[in-house]
Design an enzyme around this catalytic site. Structure first.
Site, PDB file in Angstrom:
ATOM      1  N   ASP A 153      34.715  32.767  33.291  1.00 14.94           N
ATOM      2  CA  ASP A 153      35.282  33.081  34.606  1.00 14.94           C
ATOM      3  C   ASP A 153      34.485  34.146  35.347  1.00 14.94           C
ATOM      4  OD1 ASP A 153      37.217  32.778  36.677  1.00 14.94           O
ATOM      5  OD2 ASP A 153      37.885  34.790  36.167  1.00 14.94           O
ATOM      6  N   ASP A 306      45.125  35.992  37.829  1.00 15.18           N
ATOM      7  CA  ASP A 306      43.733  36.392  38.101  1.00 15.18           C
ATOM      8  C   ASP A 306      43.666  37.881  38.487  1.00 15.18           C
ATOM      9  OD1 ASP A 306      41.022  36.452  38.376  1.00 15.18           O
ATOM     10  OD2 ASP A 306      40.913  35.151  40.127  1.00 15.18           O
TER      11      ASP A 306
END
Ligand SMILES: [Zn+2]
Length: 431
Positions: A153, A306
């Site tokens: 990520d 996130d």
């Protein structure tokens, strides 16, 4: 034996299809009994009448910045923020320094978070060494050290052949690849969504194809290899359609929505503040509607935060060039989801809770996310009707880069319990 009775609450445990008023008895850190009017005996009784009792929330996408960036966050501040938001298990992204591409780093994350953290933390391993996109990380060793899935990520795996091999290797050990879909050759110098607002402001835009091209590629690769791909932070309508179509074809693809996208769009970018700068960029109203439709019809089964802390100094750098992409969200996620999806009438509370508990647990194969008898007593008590104004100055997180600051939300975690121990009550950290 330590015994606690949560009395009179509305228990919502979607993984076990429970949605009714019941007491929950916790003995020695485990869920021991669940039912109407349980005998408290010598248990400590907590009256939760009028509140919702649910499994503790699970965040499969957060950045705790340890090792490497303690000025942004660490396991102590990050897990306190989690507890305040109702989260009891976090899966930490591996883009730390060093990157979690070696068993030693995974072991460090597990040991350090256990020592100083107040909720469960499990590590992602990197897809590629150093997240450099050149060479696959040692998946078997990383799983042996405690990694529960793999992700690069922040960095897309641009090499399709390498991504294909990653899917094959992860499938061989039954693990998911959580992918940051972005073609950087399309992103270029883009800062916000390429659309009406970027044109109005004269700012370089990021076309939606920057995301959607890679979503399409990864779904195709998952189809051919039968590997499992999880699309992180879905941002645009076209990606939702691609995932929906992939699922219809029986491909192993899943997706997650970040709560900020449910109440923030490109229109919010007009102030050009770092606390709105994120990748993928906030899209149009139509993109936002598509994300909500995807959640409602089951195309998107996971909600994740996130949570990406950055210091004020980092976020105050030049908006157009230097300020980093990423926003914090652990302390506001539940409130945003309840406000935008449940109080708006789009979705039942049970369906919303499923996307924050049993669905992410099932996806990554975690033995968490339900209130089944014998399960760890990780749970959250929610006041679904409490209206509150977000004040980032009161955050437990070390960072302040949050687009929700000043907004009013409806619905809040009022008690968080991890392994039978109350770690947050009425907003105060007790651990
Ligand atoms: Zn990402």
């Amino acid at each position: 034996m330590a015994r606690t009775l949560l009395q009179g609450g509305h228990v919502i445990d979607p993984g076990n299809a429970i949605d009714r008023v019941a007491d929950v008895l916790i003995v020695d850190g485990k869920v021991a009994q669940l039912g109407p009017a349980l005998d408290p005996g010598d248990a400590e009784v907590i009256d939760v009448t009028g509140k919702v009792v649910a499994p503790g929330l699970i965040d499969i996408h957060c950045h705790l910045r340890d090792p490497g960036f303690p000025e942004r966050e660490d396991f102590q501040s990050g897990t306190r923020a989690a507890a305040r938001g109702g989260f009891t298990t976090l899966i930490a992204m591996p883009n730390t320094n060093p990157v979690c591409d070696h068993p030693v780093v995974a072991e460090y994350v597990l040991a350090k978070s256990k020592r100083v953290g107040i909720v469960n933390v499990l590590p992602y391993g990197a897809i590629t060494i150093g997240q450099q996109g050149q060479e696959l990380a040692p998946y078997v060793d990383l799983v042996a050290a405690g990694c529960v899935a793999f992700s690069d990520d922040g960095q897309p795996v641009m090499n399709s052949g390498l991504m294909r091999r990653a899917l094959i290797q992860a499938k061989a050990i039954n693990k998911v690849l959580a992918v940051h879909c972005e073609d950087k050759t399309i992103t270029g110098e883009g800062v916000i969504n390429d659309g009406e607002v970027s044109r109005r402001l004269g700012i370089k835009g990021i076309p939606y194809t920057s995301e959607a091209v890679m979503v399409a590629r990864d779904i195709l690769l998952a189809e051919e290899t039968a590997g499992q791909v999880h699309i992180c932070h879905v941002g645009c309508a076209r990606s939702v359609e691609l995932i929906r179509e992939g699922k219809k074809r029986g491909i192993n693809v899943s997706g997650e929505v970040i709560p900020h996208y449910l109440n923030t769009t490109e229109e919010d970018m007009v102030t050009m503040e770092g606390r709105f700068k994120i990748k993928p960029p906030f899209g149009s109203k139509r993109d936002q509607e598509a994300l909500k439709e995807g959640l409602v019809d089951g195309t998107i089964e996971v909600i994740a935060t996130d949570h990406a802390p950055y210091t004020l100094a980092e976020k105050q750098r030049d908006f157009l060039r230097e300020a980093p992409f990423g926003l914090i969200g652990l302390e506001t996620a539940l409130g945003v989801v309840l406000t935008e999806m449940v109080h708006s009438g789009l979705m039942s509370l049970s369906d919303a809770i499923a996307k924050l508990t049993c669905n992410p647990a099932r996806l990554l194969g975690l033995n968490k996310g339900t209130l089944g008898i014998g399960q760890d007593a990780d749970l959250v008590v929610i006041d679904p009707d409490q209206e509150w104004q977000v004040k980032v100055s009161e955050n437990e997180s070390r960072s302040r880069n949050c687009p929700q600051d000043g907004r009013w939300l409806k619905g809040k975690a009022v008690l968080t319990m991890v392994g039978g121990r109350i770690v947050m009550q009425d907003g105060k950290i007790l651990a």
